[in-house]
Design a protein around this motif. Structure first.
Motif, short mmCIF file in Angstrom:
data_model
loop_
_atom_site.label_atom_id
_atom_site.label_comp_id
_atom_site.label_asym_id
_atom_site.label_seq_id
_atom_site.Cartn_x
_atom_site.Cartn_y
_atom_site.Cartn_z
N ALA A 1 65.78 41.87 -17.40
CA ALA A 1 64.43 41.96 -17.94
C ALA A 1 63.38 41.86 -16.83
O ALA A 1 62.35 42.55 -16.87
CB ALA A 1 64.21 40.85 -18.96
N ALA B 1 60.70 44.93 -15.85
CA ALA B 1 59.29 44.65 -16.19
C ALA B 1 58.31 45.46 -15.35
O ALA B 1 57.23 45.82 -15.83
CB ALA B 1 59.01 43.16 -16.04
N GLN C 1 55.29 39.57 -17.75
CA GLN C 1 55.15 39.25 -19.18
C GLN C 1 56.20 39.94 -20.06
O GLN C 1 56.73 39.31 -20.99
CB GLN C 1 53.74 39.57 -19.66
N PRO C 2 56.56 41.21 -19.82
CA PRO C 2 57.61 41.81 -20.65
C PRO C 2 58.95 41.05 -20.55
O PRO C 2 59.67 40.93 -21.55
CB PRO C 2 57.75 43.23 -20.07
N ASP D 1 58.69 37.92 -22.67
CA ASP D 1 58.87 38.24 -24.10
C ASP D 1 60.35 38.39 -24.44
O ASP D 1 60.82 37.91 -25.48
CB ASP D 1 58.12 39.53 -24.45
#
Length: 311
Positions: free
Chosen positions: A122, A126, A208-209, A212
């Motif tokens: 992740a 991102a 931030q992605p 999440d």
């Protein structure tokens, strides 16, 4: 009082953990369990490389964790000790916080491996490769680093990622902003800025992605209260409540790693001895933060045997 501490990304190397695995069936069990959890022969990658594949974030994160947990498990099972009886606190640098939670019984090994694999994927996804960078500001304290990051931002993301020790702070953000920060570092009192060989800008708002994604994954993961308090990166303080731990791990993805403050807080709580498992990165930082503290690095079977005599 004593803290067990665990290194973060950058401490990986081809051959890591292999001498320990050759000497101990306990270490081999740890590596095998991680392989099975991931459906990947990570242990062979750790043993044989290639280095560029091992360095990929999605591989480096679970590999560093597996190596450190193998070291702790050998100490516990072959040395006949219990972490909760020998450590008052645990802490880890960035991904090392997951290792600390695993060592302290809050997250099981297979879950920790899967979370770190996802975390690495992740974080890499991102930000497109090349659009984000990180740099170490050598000879800069937190205040100087914040001033450099602020001056270099010019509307882009540029912030402090790791407050490592009084002489080294890492910044993270867009590549353009990081290049500007390196160019002005000396003007703001740093010795120099050094771009880091990383593939993404960790611990800044661009992540931030990934935060999440980790929020969703951590919501599904079982987390128990750790056997001893875990000093969390983003608050530089202890956490034991599972829901609090979840929240702090999500915040950690975009937040600053407050390692210097964490070590100071543990020292102020009475910790005089810091034992790093699976690396030799954090021990020197500890000595720069708290010169009077004892800092030990435990990597090999000889290191484990020496520690057993000291405990």
């Amino acid at each position: 009082m004593r803290a067990f501490i665990f290194p973060g990304q950058g401490s990986q190397a081809v051959g890591m953990g292999q001498a320990l695995a050759a000497a101990s069936p306990v270490a081999r069990e740890v590596l095998q369990e991680v392989d099975e959890a991931l459906g990947q022969n990570l242990s062979r990658l750790m043993a044989e490389g290639p280095a560029d594949t091992l360095t990929l974030t999605e591989n480096a994160q679970p590999a560093i964790m597996a190596n450190a947990i193998a070291t702790v498990r050998v100490l516990e099972r072959e040395g006949g000790i219990r972490l909760a009886e020998k450590a008052d606190f645990v802490a880890g640098h960035s991904l090392g916080e997951y290792t600390a939670l695993c060592a302290a019984g809050a997250i099981d090994l297979a879950t920790t491996a899967r979370l770190l694999k996802l975390r690495g994927q992740a974080m890499q996804a991102a930000v497109p490769v090349g659009e984000g960078s990180m740099a170490a500001l050598l000879g800069a304290d937190l205040a100087k680093a914040q001033a450099i990051a602020g001056a270099a931002a010019e509307g882009d993301v540029c912030s402090v990622a790791n407050d490592n020790d009084p002489t080294q702070v890492v910044i993270s953000g867009t590549t353009a902003a990081i290049d500007r920060a390196i160019a002005i570092a000396k003007d703001h009192g740093a010795k120099r800025g050094l771009k880091l060989p990383v593939s993404a800008p960790f611990h800044c708002p661009l992540m931030q992605p990934a935060a999440d994604a980790m929020r969703d994954a951590l919501a599904q993961a079982r987390i128990d209260a750790p056997l001893v308090p875990v000093y969390a990166n983003v608050i530089a303080g202890p956490a034991s409540d599972p829901d609090t731990i979840r929240r702090l791990l999500v915040e950690q993805v975009t937040g600053m790693v407050r390692w210097r403050e964490s070590v100071l807080a543990m020292a102020e709580a009475g910790t005089g001895s810091f034992v790093e498992f699976g690396g030799k990165v954090l021990g020197p930082m500890v000595k720069r933060i708290v010169p009077d503290a004892e800092a030990i690095s435990v990597v090999t079977m000889d290191d484990i045997e020496a520690l057993l005599k000291a405990l």
